[in-house]
Design a protein around this motif. Sequence first.
Motif, short mmCIF file in Angstrom:
data_model
loop_
_atom_site.label_atom_id
_atom_site.label_comp_id
_atom_site.label_asym_id
_atom_site.label_seq_id
_atom_site.Cartn_x
_atom_site.Cartn_y
_atom_site.Cartn_z
N TYR A 220 -7.09 -10.34 -8.18
CA TYR A 220 -5.89 -10.02 -7.42
C TYR A 220 -5.02 -8.94 -8.08
CZ TYR A 220 -7.00 -14.03 -4.52
OH TYR A 220 -7.63 -14.90 -3.66
N ASN A 221 -5.49 -8.42 -9.20
CA ASN A 221 -4.80 -7.33 -9.90
C ASN A 221 -5.86 -6.31 -10.33
OD1 ASN A 221 -1.83 -8.57 -10.47
ND2 ASN A 221 -3.37 -10.16 -10.74
N ASP A 222 -6.60 -5.77 -9.38
CA ASP A 222 -7.77 -4.95 -9.69
C ASP A 222 -7.38 -3.67 -10.41
OD1 ASP A 222 -7.84 -2.55 -7.50
OD2 ASP A 222 -6.96 -4.36 -6.65
N SER A 223 -8.32 -3.18 -11.19
CA SER A 223 -8.07 -2.01 -12.03
C SER A 223 -7.88 -0.74 -11.22
CB SER A 223 -9.23 -1.83 -13.02
OG SER A 223 -10.47 -1.69 -12.34
N ALA A 224 -8.43 -0.69 -10.00
CA ALA A 224 -8.28 0.51 -9.17
C ALA A 224 -6.95 0.56 -8.44
CB ALA A 224 -9.42 0.58 -8.15
N GLY A 225 -6.20 -0.53 -8.46
CA GLY A 225 -4.89 -0.55 -7.81
C GLY A 225 -4.92 -0.71 -6.30
N VAL A 226 -6.07 -1.10 -5.74
CA VAL A 226 -6.16 -1.24 -4.29
C VAL A 226 -5.31 -2.41 -3.80
CG1 VAL A 226 -7.71 -1.50 -2.31
CG2 VAL A 226 -8.47 -0.25 -4.34
N THR A 227 -5.35 -3.53 -4.53
CA THR A 227 -4.54 -4.68 -4.12
C THR A 227 -3.06 -4.38 -4.22
OG1 THR A 227 -6.31 -6.10 -4.98
CG2 THR A 227 -4.24 -7.16 -4.41
N ALA A 228 -2.66 -3.60 -5.21
CA ALA A 228 -1.26 -3.20 -5.32
C ALA A 228 -0.84 -2.37 -4.11
CB ALA A 228 -1.04 -2.41 -6.60
N GLU A 229 -1.69 -1.44 -3.68
CA GLU A 229 -1.37 -0.63 -2.50
C GLU A 229 -1.33 -1.50 -1.25
OE1 GLU A 229 -3.01 3.27 -0.01
OE2 GLU A 229 -4.02 2.66 -1.86
N PHE A 230 -2.26 -2.45 -1.16
CA PHE A 230 -2.28 -3.40 -0.04
C PHE A 230 -0.98 -4.20 0.01
CE2 PHE A 230 -3.47 -7.90 1.01
CZ PHE A 230 -3.67 -7.74 2.37
N ASN A 231 -0.53 -4.67 -1.13
CA ASN A 231 0.68 -5.47 -1.18
C ASN A 231 1.91 -4.64 -0.80
OD1 ASN A 231 2.19 -7.78 -1.58
ND2 ASN A 231 2.13 -7.68 -3.81
N ARG A 232 2.02 -3.45 -1.36
CA ARG A 232 3.18 -2.60 -1.05
C ARG A 232 3.17 -2.14 0.41
NH1 ARG A 232 1.63 0.02 -6.01
NH2 ARG A 232 2.97 -0.65 -7.75
N ASN A 233 2.02 -2.16 1.03
CA ASN A 233 1.95 -1.70 2.42
C ASN A 233 2.85 -2.51 3.34
OD1 ASN A 233 0.49 -0.01 4.54
ND2 ASN A 233 0.03 -2.08 5.29
N VAL A 234 3.13 -3.77 2.97
CA VAL A 234 4.01 -4.57 3.82
C VAL A 234 5.40 -3.95 3.90
CG1 VAL A 234 4.95 -6.17 2.08
CG2 VAL A 234 4.60 -6.94 4.44
N LEU A 235 5.82 -3.25 2.86
CA LEU A 235 7.12 -2.58 2.90
C LEU A 235 7.10 -1.42 3.90
CD1 LEU A 235 7.88 -2.51 -0.93
CD2 LEU A 235 8.50 -4.26 0.76
N LYS A 236 5.97 -0.77 4.02
CA LYS A 236 5.83 0.29 5.02
C LYS A 236 5.85 -0.29 6.43
CE LYS A 236 3.19 3.20 1.82
NZ LYS A 236 1.89 3.91 1.57
N VAL A 237 5.29 -1.49 6.58
CA VAL A 237 5.36 -2.17 7.87
C VAL A 237 6.82 -2.43 8.24
CG1 VAL A 237 4.80 -4.30 9.11
CG2 VAL A 237 3.08 -3.21 7.66
N LEU A 238 7.60 -2.91 7.28
CA LEU A 238 9.02 -3.18 7.53
C LEU A 238 9.78 -1.89 7.83
CD1 LEU A 238 9.77 -5.86 4.78
CD2 LEU A 238 9.17 -6.22 7.19
N ASN A 239 9.45 -0.82 7.14
CA ASN A 239 10.08 0.48 7.43
C ASN A 239 9.79 0.90 8.86
OD1 ASN A 239 11.13 0.63 4.86
ND2 ASN A 239 9.65 2.14 4.11
N ARG A 240 8.55 0.75 9.27
CA ARG A 240 8.16 1.20 10.61
C ARG A 240 8.77 0.31 11.70
NH1 ARG A 240 2.95 0.63 10.08
NH2 ARG A 240 2.83 -1.39 11.14
#
Length: 336
Positions: A220-240
């Motif tokens: 859940y804390n992958d080295s490539a940072g994909v899960t981090a981007e996935f998690n932060r994406n919810v903030l973009k949903v709220l912005n939209r």
Amino acid sequence: MEMAWTGWGLERSPVRVEVHVRPGDARRALHLEVLAGLCEEGRPKELSPKWLYDERGSQLFDEITRLPEYYPTRREREILLAHAGDIARASGADTLMELGSGSSEKTRLLLNAMRRAGTLRRFVPFDVSETFLRQAAQTVAGEYPGLYVHAVVGDFERHLGRLPTGGRRLVAFLGGTIGNLKPAERARFYAELAEGLEPGEGLLLGTDLLKDRERLFAAYNDSAGVTAEFNRNVLKVLNRELGADFEPETFEHLAPFDEENGWVEMRLISTRAQTVRLPVLERYVNFAEGEVLRTEVSCKFRLEQVEEELARAGLRLVERWTDAAGDFALSLALKR
């Protein structure tokens, strides 16, 4: 509610689409949840994981399932490859009802096994996304001539009671999604599902099992940072959706294991004190430096725990399979 036939023909199976989610339902639900989960003073900030899965979020999650650190998807597939035939025989089902995605390879493994067993009559994909579900239903109908596809557009937290009746049904809830429900929510889910089943009908449940904490952290804390981007994406949903002005880069992703509750907890941590405007709601939300917004829990289970929780809802465990490494389990439980 809408019901529509979208094709018979000799080359294509009949498809029926039943809609229980009205236009605007999702937006209204988001507004209410943000008001309660972000704007109420004196309570920890939290959102449901359902808001992580807009189009971009779903793409990112698909990437996550292919990461070397993220094992659940591969382990569940391993079990289905080895035991789909056993599941078809033990369930005796002629109807497969899947909560969630209806287009995955895992679905086809079950459909193929039931067809080989000579029992497959009907497929009921159930999902909250009408556009996705219509496409998936037509695709499956084209691949399985003679199969009756009855798609249901609904939210499993609200519309389990609307699942079509008839035949001998097997409800598949795969991917470990049950882990996103906290204990009281799981109990309600099992009870409502069991209430709608007839004796002998079943639930096929995918659960991620407790394991080495370092492996859970890495998943859940992958080295490539994909899960981090996935998690932060919810903030973009709220912005939209809310006209909010979140700056996603000012939130750090962290997903530790909570020993007391037995779950991985996805967090967004504010790196500074900040105020975020929510114009659509005519509200704002304050974050202190280091304050946490919880976006998901992912419960990890002991085998006996799964059996006990199902039994309390009147669902009797009849078969259970794990992958070779013991990371993941599929449990088949029938209503008494």
